[in-house]
Design a protein around this motif. Sequence first.
Motif, PDB file in Angstrom:
ATOM      1  N   MET A   1       0.849  -1.173   0.000  1.00 45.28           N
ATOM      2  CA  MET A   1       0.000   0.000   0.000  1.00 45.28           C
ATOM      3  C   MET A   1       0.892   1.231   0.000  1.00 45.28           C
ATOM      4  O   MET A   1       1.834   1.333   0.760  1.00 45.28           O
ATOM      5  N   SER A   2       0.567   2.180  -0.852  1.00 45.91           N
ATOM      6  CA  SER A   2       1.389   3.382  -0.949  1.00 45.91           C
ATOM      7  C   SER A   2       1.068   4.327   0.201  1.00 45.91           C
ATOM      8  O   SER A   2       0.050   4.213   0.878  1.00 45.91           O
ATOM      9  N   ILE A   3       1.949   5.252   0.398  1.00 42.36           N
ATOM     10  CA  ILE A   3       1.801   6.228   1.476  1.00 42.36           C
ATOM     11  C   ILE A   3       0.550   7.076   1.282  1.00 42.36           C
ATOM     12  O   ILE A   3      -0.127   7.432   2.237  1.00 42.36           O
ATOM     13  N   TRP A   4       0.212   7.393   0.042  1.00 46.80           N
ATOM     14  CA  TRP A   4      -0.951   8.251  -0.247  1.00 46.80           C
ATOM     15  C   TRP A   4      -2.259   7.523   0.060  1.00 46.80           C
ATOM     16  O   TRP A   4      -3.209   8.129   0.538  1.00 46.80           O
ATOM     17  N   LYS A   5      -2.299   6.215  -0.200  1.00 45.97           N
ATOM     18  CA  LYS A   5      -3.491   5.452   0.139  1.00 45.97           C
ATOM     19  C   LYS A   5      -3.671   5.370   1.649  1.00 45.97           C
ATOM     20  O   LYS A   5      -4.785   5.431   2.170  1.00 45.97           O
ATOM     21  N   ARG A   6      -2.554   5.243   2.363  1.00 45.99           N
ATOM     22  CA  ARG A   6      -2.622   5.193   3.826  1.00 45.99           C
ATOM     23  C   ARG A   6      -3.109   6.521   4.393  1.00 45.99           C
ATOM     24  O   ARG A   6      -3.936   6.557   5.295  1.00 45.99           O
ATOM     25  N   VAL A   7      -2.582   7.624   3.876  1.00 42.77           N
ATOM     26  CA  VAL A   7      -3.001   8.953   4.337  1.00 42.77           C
ATOM     27  C   VAL A   7      -4.484   9.154   4.023  1.00 42.77           C
ATOM     28  O   VAL A   7      -5.252   9.664   4.851  1.00 42.77           O
ATOM     29  N   GLY A   8      -4.912   8.750   2.839  1.00 46.86           N
ATOM     30  CA  GLY A   8      -6.339   8.864   2.472  1.00 46.86           C
ATOM     31  C   GLY A   8      -7.224   8.054   3.388  1.00 46.86           C
ATOM     32  O   GLY A   8      -8.309   8.495   3.786  1.00 46.86           O
ATOM     33  N   ALA A   9      -6.776   6.835   3.734  1.00 49.30           N
ATOM     34  CA  ALA A   9      -7.560   5.983   4.628  1.00 49.30           C
ATOM     35  C   ALA A   9      -7.650   6.596   6.020  1.00 49.30           C
ATOM     36  O   ALA A   9      -8.695   6.527   6.673  1.00 49.30           O
ATOM     37  N   ILE A  10      -6.570   7.213   6.496  1.00 56.64           N
ATOM     38  CA  ILE A  10      -6.571   7.859   7.815  1.00 56.64           C
ATOM     39  C   ILE A  10      -7.537   9.044   7.819  1.00 56.64           C
ATOM     40  O   ILE A  10      -8.314   9.236   8.750  1.00 56.64           O
ATOM     41  N   ILE A  11      -7.516   9.834   6.751  1.00 56.04           N
ATOM     42  CA  ILE A  11      -8.406  10.995   6.662  1.00 56.04           C
ATOM     43  C   ILE A  11      -9.858  10.549   6.621  1.00 56.04           C
ATOM     44  O   ILE A  11     -10.722  11.110   7.301  1.00 56.04           O
ATOM     45  N   LYS A  12     -10.160   9.518   5.845  1.00 56.45           N
ATOM     46  CA  LYS A  12     -11.530   9.012   5.759  1.00 56.45           C
ATOM     47  C   LYS A  12     -12.005   8.478   7.103  1.00 56.45           C
ATOM     48  O   LYS A  12     -13.163   8.635   7.471  1.00 56.45           O
ATOM     49  N   SER A  13     -11.132   7.833   7.864  1.00 53.82           N
ATOM     50  CA  SER A  13     -11.540   7.259   9.144  1.00 53.82           C
ATOM     51  C   SER A  13     -11.776   8.336  10.196  1.00 53.82           C
ATOM     52  O   SER A  13     -12.498   8.106  11.164  1.00 53.82           O
ATOM     53  N   ASN A  14     -11.194   9.526  10.032  1.00 54.88           N
ATOM     54  CA  ASN A  14     -11.357  10.605  11.005  1.00 54.88           C
ATOM     55  C   ASN A  14     -12.564  11.497  10.718  1.00 54.88           C
ATOM     56  O   ASN A  14     -12.849  12.394  11.495  1.00 54.88           O
ATOM     57  N   LYS A  15     -13.251  11.262   9.602  1.00 56.51           N
ATOM     58  CA  LYS A  15     -14.420  12.075   9.290  1.00 56.51           C
ATOM     59  C   LYS A  15     -15.517  11.796  10.300  1.00 56.51           C
ATOM     60  O   LYS A  15     -15.758  10.651  10.678  1.00 56.51           O
ATOM     61  N   GLU A  16     -16.192  12.866  10.718  1.00 54.19           N
ATOM     62  CA  GLU A  16     -17.302  12.708  11.655  1.00 54.19           C
ATOM     63  C   GLU A  16     -18.523  12.231  10.906  1.00 54.19           C
ATOM     64  O   GLU A  16     -18.811  12.680   9.811  1.00 54.19           O
ATOM     65  N   GLU A  17     -19.226  11.310  11.528  1.00 51.74           N
ATOM     66  CA  GLU A  17     -20.471  10.837  10.944  1.00 51.74           C
ATOM     67  C   GLU A  17     -21.543  11.896  11.168  1.00 51.74           C
ATOM     68  O   GLU A  17     -21.504  12.631  12.154  1.00 51.74           O
ATOM     69  N   ALA A  18     -22.485  11.964  10.256  1.00 52.71           N
ATOM     70  CA  ALA A  18     -23.582  12.924  10.397  1.00 52.71           C
ATOM     71  C   ALA A  18     -24.360  12.597  11.664  1.00 52.71           C
ATOM     72  O   ALA A  18     -24.650  11.434  11.937  1.00 52.71           O
ATOM     73  N   PRO A  19     -24.690  13.619  12.463  1.00 52.18           N
ATOM     74  CA  PRO A  19     -25.419  13.346  13.699  1.00 52.18           C
ATOM     75  C   PRO A  19     -26.803  12.780  13.393  1.00 52.18           C
ATOM     76  O   PRO A  19     -27.478  13.210  12.466  1.00 52.18           O
ATOM     77  N   VAL A  20     -27.189  11.808  14.187  1.00 50.45           N
ATOM     78  CA  VAL A  20     -28.490  11.178  14.017  1.00 50.45           C
ATOM     79  C   VAL A  20     -29.521  12.052  14.733  1.00 50.45           C
ATOM     80  O   VAL A  20     -29.353  12.382  15.908  1.00 50.45           O
TER      81      VAL A  20
END
Length: 177
Positions: A1-20
């Motif tokens: 896995m490239s460094i850019w894919k890892r950074v993208g995955a980290i950013i996606k995992s830190n996104k807040e979910e829309a409040p219910v």
Amino acid sequence: MSIWKRVGAIIKSNKEEAPVKATNPIEDSQVGDIINVDLEEYVVSGKLTYFDRGFAPHRYAYYLQNGNDMACLLIEKGRTYECFVCHFVEGSLDSPHDVPTELDVDGDVTYHLDNHRSDTVRADGNTDFRGNDDVMIWRYFGPEGRYFFLQWQDGKFVAMEGTKTPAGQIKFMKGSR
């Protein structure tokens, strides 16, 4: 896995979910939902939402149907919810000016006027009233926890007789849509 894919995955995992959005079934039930009252299941065939213009709703009326049996669940919102299970009563009055402060029903029960007010109503489904118009409401109390409600809109009266039911004994279920 490239460094850019890892950074993208980290950013996606830190996104807040829309409040219910928290829902309140007492206020948010709609036509087609199911309401269980006193171990009896009803389908909501109509809903009235009462409010003063510019303010949040403070009363709800659910028209309930179970086969041929029709009932109304009237909910008044204050510090707590006051819930009344009502059945429609036949009778007649000619004018809202003829409404008495003491009401004798069948010579059996005498009700006394508790309060009277005028509200704007929003109607959904099969109800007795036209939406976005004013409704006058009289609430009477009687012996043994019995209540009587009169409602008037544009020449038509609707009368209901019922009892108070704790909000905790009413179950709201979403209907299939």
